[in-house]
Design an enzyme around this catalytic site. Structure first.
Site, PDB file in Angstrom:
ATOM      1  N   CYS A 113     -28.053  34.771   7.720  1.00  0.00           N
ATOM      2  CA  CYS A 113     -28.853  34.485   6.517  1.00  0.00           C
ATOM      3  C   CYS A 113     -28.315  35.179   5.267  1.00  0.00           C
ATOM      4  O   CYS A 113     -28.640  34.759   4.153  1.00  0.00           O
ATOM      5  CB  CYS A 113     -30.304  34.884   6.752  1.00  0.00           C
ATOM      6  SG  CYS A 113     -31.037  34.111   8.211  1.00  0.00           S
ATOM      7  N   HIS A 238     -33.373  35.325   0.147  1.00  0.00           N
ATOM      8  CA  HIS A 238     -33.245  34.437   1.300  1.00  0.00           C
ATOM      9  C   HIS A 238     -34.597  33.804   1.582  1.00  0.00           C
ATOM     10  O   HIS A 238     -35.627  34.492   1.659  1.00  0.00           O
ATOM     11  CB  HIS A 238     -32.757  35.208   2.520  1.00  0.00           C
ATOM     12  CG  HIS A 238     -32.906  34.456   3.801  1.00  0.00           C
ATOM     13  ND1 HIS A 238     -32.471  33.159   3.959  1.00  0.00           N
ATOM     14  CD2 HIS A 238     -33.486  34.804   4.988  1.00  0.00           C
ATOM     15  CE1 HIS A 238     -32.759  32.745   5.177  1.00  0.00           C
ATOM     16  NE2 HIS A 238     -33.373  33.724   5.823  1.00  0.00           N
ATOM     17  N   ASN A 268     -36.470  27.587   6.484  1.00  0.00           N
ATOM     18  CA  ASN A 268     -35.404  28.587   6.556  1.00  0.00           C
ATOM     19  C   ASN A 268     -34.104  27.875   6.910  1.00  0.00           C
ATOM     20  O   ASN A 268     -33.926  27.403   8.034  1.00  0.00           O
ATOM     21  CB  ASN A 268     -35.760  29.632   7.621  1.00  0.00           C
ATOM     22  CG  ASN A 268     -34.713  30.729   7.735  1.00  0.00           C
ATOM     23  OD1 ASN A 268     -33.584  30.601   7.279  1.00  0.00           O
ATOM     24  ND2 ASN A 268     -35.090  31.829   8.373  1.00  0.00           N
TER      25      ASN A 268
END
Length: 312
Positions: A113, A238, A268
């Site tokens: 990530c 993020h 995500n």
């Protein structure tokens, strides 16, 4: 030593959209349960004929078009991804082939990530030293391909997509110094392991770390850029969970900043989340050329990296 800047950005998402109500037909969940816990309402899902490199190439092509450049103008391709199926040719090489590039250096980075902010820092360093002239930096992931669709704690989180940035030399340093690192003892908190690989995480551990440790690190990133949090025009964290993004942004103290909340519609998307969210802010005109924007990635390993960039 010269500086570098982001010239243009671009993003791409697959056409298929999966809603919370769709997920409720697969696992024991509901729109209310998902929305209240992670803030996600929809996510985009790539099909079996849409590999990671295609997502990456689509985003890269848009960034090149925005910069008014041709593929031949790029001499370095950096792709941040943790979900590519094949080891060789790597994803960057496949992107270069898809876009018809000349003979760029092609590198993949797997920092999950935090991959895009690591890749951007790497490109910044290589361009500033003259090792590369122009770089195409991409974050791309197909998280739905490594998801256990029977696990309601993880399948509700993920989506697919890609975001890209073109980086070139400039007289000023318009990409600020990176602050990066990791917490090795927490490497188990976010995992893509096994054969076939499957995404798993310890959500509460990540939540506690992010909400307690990340704000002070992000403020250090601002100091390295010679700014205060109040100077920021936007904060792009993020896009993991709205319950992380909103309190962290408040604790950073970016009181005048637009806060990226692309997680609501995209889920995500791992390494794609930051460049994709940034590209959408630019596309919608929510930030202007020259605005200072904090980018901060965190997640697997447990790794983190952040820098302040000037909006293209």
């Amino acid at each position: 030593m010269r500086g570098s800047r982001v010239v243009a950005v671009g993003h791409y998402q697959p056409a298929k959209v999966l809603t919370n109500d769709d997920l409720a037909e697969l696992v024991d969940t509901s729109d209310e349960w998902i929305s209240s816990r992670v803030g996600i309402r929809t996510r985009h899902v790539a099909g079996p004929d849409e590999p990671v490199d295609e997502l990456a190439a689509q985003a890269g092509a848009k960034a090149l078009a925005g910069a008014g450049l041709s593929p031949a103008d790029i001499d370095l391709v950096l792709v941040a991804t943790s979900t590519a199926v094949d080891r060789s040719p790597n994803t960057a090489a496949r992107v270069a082939a898809r876009l018809g590039m000349g003979s760029p250096a092609v590198l993949d980075l797997n920092v999950v990530c935090a991959g895009f902010t690591h890749a951007l820092a790497t490109a910044d360093s290589l361009v500033r030293t003259g090792t590369a002239q122009r770089a195409l930096v991409i974050g791309a992931d197909k998280m739905t391909a490594v998801t256990d669709w029977t696990d309601r704690t993880t399948c509700v989180l993920v989506g697919d997509g890609a975001g890209a940035a073109v980086v070139e030399a400039s007289e000023e340093a318009l990409i600020g110094p990176v602050l990066w690192g990791s917490v090795p003892e927490m490497g188990h908190a976010v995992r893509i392991e096994g054969t076939p690989p499957v995404f798993a995480q310890e959500g509460q551990s990540v939540y506690r770390w992010a909400t307690t440790q990340l704000p002070s690190i992000a403020r250090k990133v601002c100091r390295r850029a010679g700014l205060t949090p109040e100077d920021l025009a936007a904060v792009v964290l993020h896009q993991a969970n709205l319950r992380i993004i909103e309190p962290v942004a408040r604790k950073i103290g970016a009181v005048n900043a637009v806060i990226a909340r692309d997680v609501v519609e995209s889920g995500n998307t791992s390494a794609a989340s930051i460049p994709m969210a940034l590209s959408k802010l630019v596309e919608r005109g929510e930030i202007s050329t020259g605005d200072p924007v904090l980018l901060f990635g965190f997640g697997g390993n447990l790794s983190y990296a952040g820098q302040v960039v000037r909006c293209p």
